[in-house]
Design a protein around this motif. Structure first.
Motif, PDB file in Angstrom:
ATOM      1  N   THR A   1       8.551  56.037  -9.524  1.00  6.27           N
ATOM      2  CA  THR A   1       9.938  56.486  -9.405  1.00  6.27           C
ATOM      3  C   THR A   1      10.472  56.239  -7.996  1.00  6.27           C
ATOM      4  O   THR A   1      11.613  55.785  -7.817  1.00  6.27           O
ATOM      5  CB  THR A   1      10.052  57.977  -9.761  1.00  6.27           C
ATOM      6  OG1 THR A   1       9.635  58.179 -11.104  1.00  6.27           O
ATOM      7  CG2 THR A   1      11.488  58.472  -9.613  1.00  6.27           C
TER       8      THR A   1
ATOM      9  N   ASP B   1      11.208  52.586  -7.666  1.00  7.06           N
ATOM     10  CA  ASP B   1      12.385  52.234  -8.462  1.00  7.06           C
ATOM     11  C   ASP B   1      13.668  52.664  -7.755  1.00  7.06           C
ATOM     12  O   ASP B   1      14.651  51.911  -7.720  1.00  7.06           O
ATOM     13  CB  ASP B   1      12.314  52.890  -9.838  1.00  7.06           C
ATOM     14  CG  ASP B   1      11.288  52.247 -10.752  1.00  7.06           C
ATOM     15  OD1 ASP B   1      10.809  51.147 -10.434  1.00  7.06           O
ATOM     16  OD2 ASP B   1      10.965  52.866 -11.794  1.00  7.06           O
ATOM     17  N   ARG B   2      13.659  53.871  -7.200  1.00  6.09           N
ATOM     18  CA  ARG B   2      14.861  54.362  -6.512  1.00  6.09           C
ATOM     19  C   ARG B   2      15.133  53.549  -5.252  1.00  6.09           C
ATOM     20  O   ARG B   2      16.293  53.257  -4.926  1.00  6.09           O
ATOM     21  CB  ARG B   2      14.712  55.836  -6.169  1.00  6.09           C
ATOM     22  CG  ARG B   2      14.524  56.764  -7.365  1.00  6.09           C
ATOM     23  CD  ARG B   2      15.710  56.734  -8.318  1.00  6.09           C
ATOM     24  NE  ARG B   2      15.533  57.723  -9.361  1.00  6.09           N
ATOM     25  CZ  ARG B   2      14.976  57.475 -10.557  1.00  6.09           C
ATOM     26  NH1 ARG B   2      14.569  56.251 -10.858  1.00  6.09           N
ATOM     27  NH2 ARG B   2      14.841  58.440 -11.445  1.00  6.09           N
TER      28      ARG B   2
ATOM     29  N   THR C   1      18.626  50.914  -4.146  1.00  2.00           N
ATOM     30  CA  THR C   1      19.478  51.138  -2.980  1.00  2.00           C
ATOM     31  C   THR C   1      19.295  49.988  -2.003  1.00  2.00           C
ATOM     32  O   THR C   1      18.260  49.326  -1.975  1.00  2.00           O
ATOM     33  CB  THR C   1      19.124  52.463  -2.281  1.00  2.00           C
ATOM     34  OG1 THR C   1      17.783  52.388  -1.775  1.00  2.00           O
ATOM     35  CG2 THR C   1      19.232  53.635  -3.249  1.00  2.00           C
TER      36      THR C   1
ATOM     37  N   ASP D   1      17.286  61.083  -0.110  1.00  2.00           N
ATOM     38  CA  ASP D   1      17.438  60.322  -1.349  1.00  2.00           C
ATOM     39  C   ASP D   1      16.613  60.914  -2.483  1.00  2.00           C
ATOM     40  O   ASP D   1      17.075  60.997  -3.623  1.00  2.00           O
ATOM     41  CB  ASP D   1      17.032  58.871  -1.108  1.00  2.00           C
ATOM     42  CG  ASP D   1      17.988  58.172  -0.155  1.00  2.00           C
ATOM     43  OD1 ASP D   1      19.075  57.774  -0.601  1.00  2.00           O
ATOM     44  OD2 ASP D   1      17.648  58.037   1.035  1.00  2.00           O
ATOM     45  N   LEU D   2      15.383  61.305  -2.171  1.00  2.00           N
ATOM     46  CA  LEU D   2      14.489  61.883  -3.181  1.00  2.00           C
ATOM     47  C   LEU D   2      13.591  62.892  -2.493  1.00  2.00           C
ATOM     48  O   LEU D   2      12.965  62.576  -1.479  1.00  2.00           O
ATOM     49  CB  LEU D   2      13.652  60.792  -3.840  1.00  2.00           C
ATOM     50  CG  LEU D   2      12.600  61.225  -4.871  1.00  2.00           C
ATOM     51  CD1 LEU D   2      13.249  61.937  -6.046  1.00  2.00           C
ATOM     52  CD2 LEU D   2      11.800  60.022  -5.362  1.00  2.00           C
TER      53      LEU D   2
ATOM     54  N   GLU E   1      18.227  63.775  -5.470  1.00  2.75           N
ATOM     55  CA  GLU E   1      17.321  63.876  -6.607  1.00  2.75           C
ATOM     56  C   GLU E   1      16.078  64.614  -6.151  1.00  2.75           C
ATOM     57  O   GLU E   1      15.667  64.490  -4.988  1.00  2.75           O
ATOM     58  CB  GLU E   1      16.949  62.482  -7.116  1.00  2.75           C
ATOM     59  CG  GLU E   1      16.003  62.458  -8.305  1.00  2.75           C
ATOM     60  CD  GLU E   1      15.705  61.046  -8.788  1.00  2.75           C
ATOM     61  OE1 GLU E   1      15.000  60.919  -9.810  1.00  2.75           O
ATOM     62  OE2 GLU E   1      16.157  60.074  -8.149  1.00  2.75           O
TER      63      GLU E   1
ATOM     64  N   ASN F   1      19.971  66.263 -10.204  1.00  2.00           N
ATOM     65  CA  ASN F   1      19.027  65.316 -10.817  1.00  2.00           C
ATOM     66  C   ASN F   1      17.574  65.775 -10.691  1.00  2.00           C
ATOM     67  O   ASN F   1      16.728  65.072 -10.128  1.00  2.00           O
ATOM     68  CB  ASN F   1      19.199  63.930 -10.186  1.00  2.00           C
ATOM     69  CG  ASN F   1      20.599  63.388 -10.354  1.00  2.00           C
ATOM     70  OD1 ASN F   1      21.147  63.403 -11.447  1.00  2.00           O
ATOM     71  ND2 ASN F   1      21.201  62.941  -9.258  1.00  2.00           N
TER      72      ASN F   1
END
Length: 258
Positions: free
Chosen positions: A21, A24-25, A29, A137-138, A207, A244
């Protein structure tokens, strides 16, 4: 609103899913950096190992900024606090250097260049730096097994708490004896920490992924999957109010058969 869990066979499977993940994120970007909020300790280790494996196969992690959630602090000069020495095995900054960045840098020249850690002398400055960078971002999240702390946010932490210095309760300190085996008795565990706040996590991240693995996290799994809103007596329930959110657990935590 409750978060529906994804249950995978074991912690390694969870780590692989989390690392995939993240990649992928990052691929989706094109900014100069990708801020990844990171816990120290056992929960994140399968994901960090998986990231190193991806790096060994050529994944470019040079845009990754490692944003640590917290660190232990001790009294310094003039009654102020300072972070524990990064060379100590339980230093969260040292953990990031040795357990997250180090294995990636060993196998790739495209390793993260930055590690951020909150400063007990200027807690609010951490929120300002994160905001100036555009937010996290995450954010990878973990829940304390004994009291539901998230980062070092203790039971009773207000929902609007931002980065702050906090005393650590006995349950949190005992949880961390399991995280860092170097703590052989409770008296060795620092009594204070500097931590991102509950609202830092919820308001500053695009997220979040809450990771819950192991039999010792069954209460955490039950509390978080049942939560409809933030419950101050179990701060990790803030995940249900984050943007998210994803909850990933292994069979051992979720009490399901492999």
């Amino acid at each position: 609103m409750s978060v529906q869990p994804i249950v995978l066979p074991d912690a390694d499977a969870v780590g692989d899913a989390v690392a995939t993940t993240i990649l992928d994120r990052m691929a989706a970007t094109d900014g100069a950096h990708f801020l990844l909020g990171c816990p120290s300790g056992r929960t994140g280790m399968p994901a960090y190992r998986a990231l190193a494996r991806h790096a060994a196969r050529g994944a470019d992690l040079s845009r990754l900024v490692i944003v640590m959630m917290d660190d232990y602090i001790v009294p310094g000069a003039s009654g102020t606090f300072q972070r524990v020495d990064a060379g100590l095995p339980y230093s969260c900054l040292g953990f990031a250097q040795r357990k997250i960045l180090g294995p990636i840098a060993e196998v790739s020249a495209l390793a993260p260049a930055e590690i951020w850690v909150p400063d007990p002398a200027d807690p609010a400055g951490y929120d300002e730096v994160i905001a100036a960078a555009g937010g996290i971002d995450l954010f990878l999240l973990a829940s304390g097994a004994g009291d539901g702390h998230i980062a070092f946010n203790q039971p009773g932490t207000p929902r609007d708490a931002r980065t702050h210095v906090t005393p650590l309760g006995e349950a949190t300190r005992r949880d961390n004896m399991g995280t860092f085996p170097e703590f052989t008795r409770l008296a060795m565990v620092p009594t204070h920490g500097v931590t991102v706040g509950v609202d830092t996590i919820a308001a500053s991240s695009r997220e979040v992924i809450m990771v819950i693995c192991g039999e010792h996290k069954r209460e955490a799994y039950a509390r978080i999957t049942a939560a409809e809103q933030y419950e101050p007596d179990w701060p990790a329930t803030v995940v249900v109010e984050c943007k998210n959110p994803t909850l990933i657990a292994d069979h051992a935590a979720a009490l399901t058969e492999k």
